[in-house]
Design a protein around this motif. Structure first.
Motif, mmCIF file in Angstrom:
data_model
loop_
_atom_site.group_PDB
_atom_site.id
_atom_site.type_symbol
_atom_site.label_atom_id
_atom_site.label_comp_id
_atom_site.label_asym_id
_atom_site.label_seq_id
_atom_site.Cartn_x
_atom_site.Cartn_y
_atom_site.Cartn_z
ATOM 1 N N ARG A 1 0.564 -1.267 -0.014
ATOM 2 C CA ARG A 1 -0.028 0.087 -0.167
ATOM 3 C C ARG A 1 0.838 1.328 -0.114
ATOM 4 O O ARG A 1 0.154 2.279 -0.640
ATOM 5 C CB ARG A 1 -1.025 0.075 1.249
ATOM 6 C CG ARG A 1 -1.750 -1.033 1.343
ATOM 7 C CD ARG A 1 -2.953 -0.864 2.335
ATOM 8 N NE ARG A 1 -3.967 0.211 2.113
ATOM 9 C CZ ARG A 1 -4.845 0.062 1.636
ATOM 10 N NH1 ARG A 1 -5.438 -1.036 1.118
ATOM 11 N NH2 ARG A 1 -5.648 1.224 1.366
ATOM 12 N N GLY A 2 2.072 1.030 0.458
ATOM 13 C CA GLY A 2 2.923 2.230 0.636
ATOM 14 C C GLY A 2 3.723 2.553 -0.568
ATOM 15 O O GLY A 2 4.594 3.383 -0.518
ATOM 16 N N MET A 3 3.577 1.702 -1.616
ATOM 17 C CA MET A 3 4.740 1.716 -2.722
ATOM 18 C C MET A 3 3.874 2.548 -3.934
ATOM 19 O O MET A 3 2.754 2.346 -4.148
ATOM 20 C CB MET A 3 5.007 0.372 -3.136
ATOM 21 C CG MET A 3 5.670 -0.258 -2.101
ATOM 22 S SD MET A 3 6.596 -1.734 -2.700
ATOM 23 C CE MET A 3 7.482 -2.392 -1.284
ATOM 24 N N VAL A 4 4.827 3.211 -4.617
ATOM 25 C CA VAL A 4 4.203 3.806 -5.796
ATOM 26 C C VAL A 4 5.410 3.331 -7.112
ATOM 27 O O VAL A 4 6.310 2.569 -7.025
ATOM 28 C CB VAL A 4 4.506 5.443 -5.620
ATOM 29 C CG1 VAL A 4 3.548 5.882 -4.715
ATOM 30 C CG2 VAL A 4 5.799 5.919 -5.821
ATOM 31 N N MET B 1 1.670 1.414 -7.999
ATOM 32 C CA MET B 1 2.476 0.483 -8.939
ATOM 33 C C MET B 1 1.793 0.140 -10.143
ATOM 34 O O MET B 1 0.745 0.053 -10.213
ATOM 35 C CB MET B 1 2.939 -0.554 -8.027
ATOM 36 C CG MET B 1 3.867 -0.380 -6.917
ATOM 37 S SD MET B 1 4.593 -1.951 -6.106
ATOM 38 C CE MET B 1 3.018 -2.404 -5.525
ATOM 39 N N ILE B 2 2.908 -0.242 -11.261
ATOM 40 C CA ILE B 2 2.077 -0.860 -12.267
ATOM 41 C C ILE B 2 2.451 -2.306 -12.604
ATOM 42 O O ILE B 2 3.742 -2.529 -12.401
ATOM 43 C CB ILE B 2 2.964 0.164 -13.641
ATOM 44 C CG1 ILE B 2 2.424 1.494 -13.611
ATOM 45 C CG2 ILE B 2 2.418 -0.524 -15.014
ATOM 46 C CD1 ILE B 2 2.891 2.398 -14.581
ATOM 47 N N ASP C 1 6.526 -2.777 -12.168
ATOM 48 C CA ASP C 1 6.887 -2.941 -10.652
ATOM 49 C C ASP C 1 6.652 -3.898 -9.772
ATOM 50 O O ASP C 1 7.170 -4.331 -9.028
ATOM 51 C CB ASP C 1 6.103 -1.705 -9.752
ATOM 52 C CG ASP C 1 6.528 -0.248 -10.629
ATOM 53 O OD1 ASP C 1 7.467 0.296 -10.212
ATOM 54 O OD2 ASP C 1 5.345 0.275 -11.202
ATOM 55 N N ILE C 2 5.648 -4.779 -10.318
ATOM 56 C CA ILE C 2 5.386 -5.923 -9.590
ATOM 57 C C ILE C 2 4.402 -7.200 -10.524
ATOM 58 O O ILE C 2 4.066 -6.648 -11.574
ATOM 59 C CB ILE C 2 4.080 -5.668 -8.591
ATOM 60 C CG1 ILE C 2 3.741 -6.897 -7.661
ATOM 61 C CG2 ILE C 2 2.864 -5.039 -9.174
ATOM 62 C CD1 ILE C 2 2.508 -6.562 -6.420
ATOM 63 N N ARG C 3 4.965 -8.360 -9.939
ATOM 64 C CA ARG C 3 4.545 -9.412 -10.709
ATOM 65 C C ARG C 3 3.829 -10.563 -9.853
ATOM 66 O O ARG C 3 4.411 -10.543 -8.649
ATOM 67 C CB ARG C 3 5.505 -10.200 -11.701
ATOM 68 C CG ARG C 3 5.850 -9.347 -12.725
ATOM 69 C CD ARG C 3 7.181 -10.046 -13.651
ATOM 70 N NE ARG C 3 8.215 -10.149 -12.949
ATOM 71 C CZ ARG C 3 9.512 -10.638 -13.216
ATOM 72 N NH1 ARG C 3 9.299 -11.408 -14.260
ATOM 73 N NH2 ARG C 3 10.405 -10.621 -12.273
ATOM 74 N N ARG D 1 -0.713 -1.841 -16.011
ATOM 75 C CA ARG D 1 -2.064 -0.995 -15.460
ATOM 76 C C ARG D 1 -1.660 -0.706 -14.157
ATOM 77 O O ARG D 1 -0.800 -1.461 -13.486
ATOM 78 C CB ARG D 1 -3.172 -1.972 -15.499
ATOM 79 C CG ARG D 1 -3.065 -2.970 -14.630
ATOM 80 C CD ARG D 1 -4.342 -3.708 -14.386
ATOM 81 N NE ARG D 1 -4.377 -5.003 -13.490
ATOM 82 C CZ ARG D 1 -5.599 -5.585 -13.051
ATOM 83 N NH1 ARG D 1 -6.709 -5.290 -13.320
ATOM 84 N NH2 ARG D 1 -5.549 -6.344 -12.198
ATOM 85 N N SER D 2 -2.281 0.072 -13.703
ATOM 86 C CA SER D 2 -2.131 0.758 -12.338
ATOM 87 C C SER D 2 -2.716 -0.267 -11.205
ATOM 88 O O SER D 2 -3.521 -0.800 -11.244
ATOM 89 C CB SER D 2 -2.423 2.188 -11.956
ATOM 90 O OG SER D 2 -1.669 2.974 -12.676
#
Length: 790
Positions: free
Chosen positions: A364-367, A394-395, A399-401, A428-429
């Motif tokens: 939740r704290g990551m952009v 994050m996208i 940023d994340i998988r 996507r965000s």
């Protein structure tokens, strides 16, 4: 109908002409009023004087209204008179008078760009406006001053003038002055309109703080690099907690998409400050922060990764670096020391039962952290490229998988799927709902993979910077992988960078194939793995504290099933961090060779070369650069990481490494002398021209060498047409060109000095490192709350 329309038009014109005549008749009274106002300013405390000043100010403000029939552009004398009047009005000790004057400045700034520039060029007006940010106490007056500053800053001239009188410093002090006396953080509201998300305040008493924040962000985002550096460090440090706490509120609402409708906007104050503006201003103010506070000594990081012996790093470089896997076993007791590496992350994930929930709070704290282009060393230019997404959630994929590999079929499956051709969603965000889905996905066996942890956590950034210094690279990346029991995240693959796998929590079984799939692949050169190359596998079980080194090109996979032959109900979850050493083109040995050739050609100059004309010799240098590139495709040594800029090493290790690098360079020069081919280089250039490509795109980073940008643009950044002309010239003078090439190659190989090239190389390294530090500082500031939550 046509005649009626014409009549109406004629009546309208006539009416407008009559109104202008009436105003022109009244204009002498206006000029007289200006004179009376100047006289009244000599006795501002007199009630009648104050009344006259306010009356005339309202009159002037009315004249500046867009619908006023008296245009200032056609009344130069009136404009000059009003501008003359503004400085003493802004210096008045009466808040009401200052308020009226600020409104006049704001209205005049919006009349036209020309009038805006006139005001901006009047130092007395601009300075008088800025001084009132702190001087006046009445909130309505402060609002009027802030609005005037915002109106003036719609032009670049206005922004520049405000900065020249320390306007940004005053605005930042004004924010501190207001926020220290109000409830903080502000009750922020957000409204989405045409792709932009604007910020507002629910309480009208907070309007002043929002206006100050808006004006401050506007000027901050206009600053160039030097202007940002000139902001007092203490002022940045005092402002940072307020800005970041406010950003935390904005970030949470952005994640949950809590936006107001147009009907709700009427009940609060909405500014023209967007989420992106706020994120960019925080990023910019943090770029040149003093840097990380290193709580872990370099020797502790080195000992944890390479072993406790003083010779461990040297042995690693001789035996494993970029050639074979390497395992260091670290005892749990060592990790409990006060300066233990990664201890702050481990403490946040100490209980398996709370792991999904803990993970959710971190996410939740990551952009979003957009990747930096390989050749980018200008952080402000980088901001231009990512401004539209800066500070956004994050996208996915970037940023994340959220991924798992079927333990039987060995195919990867992504939790977020659609019916697209490749089975993956378009970038996507991430939303708050997606984060909750990550918790569910984790329980279903999916690994949560987070990229760019060095931009999100100070503790990771610190270790990454230490490792980067050991290997002489500008930066080191860090990815976090959280894998549930009985699961595998990524399928078997190899990387285009070396990695240090640091096991933080639980255990993970690694399968490593020591035979390289590709010998030292370059960045972005990874391909599918032929199954027949997956031979001679080794299995390594990593437990907490262990570190596994994997060179680029070595295939590997990992899972949390500790006994791969049976189902293991008691196996653990795993959290590991990978430190990725990306070897960018300038910092390969090929890059060092290009720097050496470039420096040699600049120092020696073509006047000292006796064979051929200066034009032919210049072309020969270009061809030699191409020849070095071609050699690197067949000689792996040229693709190895150059460690000339390595630092933070023990004195004995530095001495050994320096000798090692000198020896390596000598071998490279011999290879250049032996293998450089004039004919092959010409063929390469000819093929590039035929494909209409940029023949030297891989060398564009060389323009960053100190003071040489003009030479690079004029001589090397050539189009295919330019190369075509060069080729035509060479074919017409082939014997002369080939002889000149041989002469240049021989002179370079005999005269080039390691120490000369080292100086230029370190200058280049420092520029890249500074840019990466600025980016890291900016991103860490947008993740400050996520650091606190750990």
């Amino acid at each position: 109908m046509e005649s009626l329309s014409a009549t109406n038009k004629e009546n309208t014109v006539t009416k407008a002409q009559k109104m202008k005549l009436q105003w022109r008749k009244k204009s002498p009274n206006t000029i007289a009023l200006l004179s009376l106002t100047l006289a009244a300013l000599k006795t501002p405390q007199n009630p009648s004087s104050k009344t006259l000043i306010l009356k005339s100010s309202n009159k002037f403000l009315h004249l500046l209204h867009p619908k006023s029939p008296l245009s200032l552009s056609s009344s130069e004398s009136l404009l000059n008179a009003i501008l003359t009047l503004l400085p003493p009005l802004l210096r008045s000790s009466c808040d009401d008078v200052v308020c009226a004057a600020a409104r006049i400045v704001g209205a005049a700034s919006l009349v036209s760009i020309e009038v805006n520039k006139r005001i901006a060029c009047d130092v007395d007006i601009v300075k008088g406006l800025i001084l009132n940010v702190l001087r006046v106490e009445n909130m309505e007056t402060k609002k009027a001053v802030c609005n005037a500053i915002l109106d003036l800053s719609i032009t670049s001239v206005g922004c520049q003038s405000l900065l020249e009188v320390s306007g940004l410093n005053y605005l930042m002090l004004g924010i501190l002055q207001v926020l220290k006396s109000t409830v903080f953080p502000l009750s922020i509201n957000m409204m989405e309109n045409e792709g932009n998300i604007f910020l507002g305040v629910e309480n009208f008493q907070d309007e002043t703080a929002m206006l100050l924040l808006n004006a401050s962000a506007t000027l901050t985002n206009f600053c160039d690099t030097e202007q940002l550096k000139n902001i007092p460090r203490k002022l940045k440090e005092e402002s940072a907690p307020y800005l970041r706490e406010q950003w935390s509120e904005v970030r949470e609402q952005l994640l949950t998409s809590r936006f107001l409708s147009f009907s709700e906007v009427k009940h609060c104050y909405m500014s023209n400050l967007t989420v992106r503006n706020l994120a960019e201003s925080i990023f910019r103010l943090s770029m040149d922060a003093p840097g990380l506070t290193y709580s872990i000594p370099a020797e502790a990081v080195m000992g944890h990764i390479f072993g406790p012996c003083s010779s461990s790093f040297t042995n690693f470089m001789l035996e494993q670096w970029e050639s074979s896997p390497f395992l260091i076993r670290n005892q749990q007791k060592d990790l409990e020391a006060p300066n233990a590496v990664f201890i702050s992350i481990m403490q946040s994930l100490t209980c398996e039962e709370t792991l999904p929930r803990s993970l959710s709070s971190i996410l939740r704290g990551m952009v979003s952290c957009p990747p930096v282009a390989l050749n980018e060393i200008d952080s402000l230019r980088f901001l231009d490229d990512v401004r539209d997404t800066l500070g956004s959630p994050m996208i996915y994929q970037q940023d994340i998988r959220v991924v798992r590999t079927n333990l039987h079929s060995k195919f990867e499956e992504h939790h977020f799927q659609d019916s697209s051709s490749n089975g993956l969603e378009a970038p996507r965000s991430f939303s708050a709902d997606d984060i909750f889905k990550c918790e569910a996905a984790y329980r279903e066996g999916y690994t949560i993979a987070l990229r760019g942890m060095e931009f999100r956590l100070n503790s990771v950034a610190e270790v990454a910077q230490r490792v980067a210094s050991f290997f002489g690279q500008p930066s080191v990346g860090a990815n976090l992988y959280v894998t549930p029991p009985n699961s595998q995240g990524l399928s078997c693959h190899y990387d285009d960078h070396c990695v240090f796998v640091c096991q933080l929590y639980g255990a993970k079984q690694w399968t490593v194939y020591p035979q390289p799939i590709v010998k030292l692949p370059r960045l972005y050169e990874c391909r599918d793995i032929p199954q027949d190359l997956l031979v001679d596998r080794k299995r390594i079980l990593l437990r907490e504290g262990d570190v596994l080194y994997l060179p680029r090109g070595i295939a590997h996979e990992a899972c949390t099933v500790t006994d791969l032959g049976t189902s293991n109900e008691d196996c653990e979850s795993s959290v590991h961090l990978t430190l990725a050493v990306d070897v960018e083109p300038p910092f390969e040995w090929e890059g060092f060779a290009h720097v050496a050739l470039y420096h040699w050609s600049q120092i020696k100059g073509f006047d000292t070369l006796t064979h051929g004309t200066s034009e032919v010799l210049a072309i020969s240098v270009i061809i030699l650069h191409v020849a070095i590139r071609l050699i690197s495709t067949t000689e792996p040594m040229f693709r190895k990481a150059c460690l000339v800029a390595a630092s933070s090493l023990p004195a004995k290790t530095e001495y050994w490494l320096d000798n090692n690098q000198r020896t390596t360079f000598g071998v490279l020069v011999d290879k250049i002398n032996e293998l450089s081919s004039f004919t092959d280089s010409l063929k390469f250039l000819q093929m590039t021209v035929e494909r209409h490509g940029d023949p030297l795109h891989w060398l564009q980073w060389l323009e960053h060498l100190d003071g040489q940008e003009v030479y690079f643009r004029d001589t090397w950044k050539l189009t295919s047409d330019g190369i075509s002309n060069i080729l035509s010239f060479i074919y017409q003078h082939k014997d002369e060109a080939e002889a000149a090439f041989a002469h240049v190659k021989s002179k370079f190989c005999n005269e080039v000095l390691f120490d000369d090239a080292k100086v230029s190389f370190n200058i280049l390294h420092a520029k890249y490192k500074q840019a990466r530090l600025q980016y890291m500082n900016g991103m860490l500031s947008l993740h400050e709350q996520s650091v606190i939550s750990l």
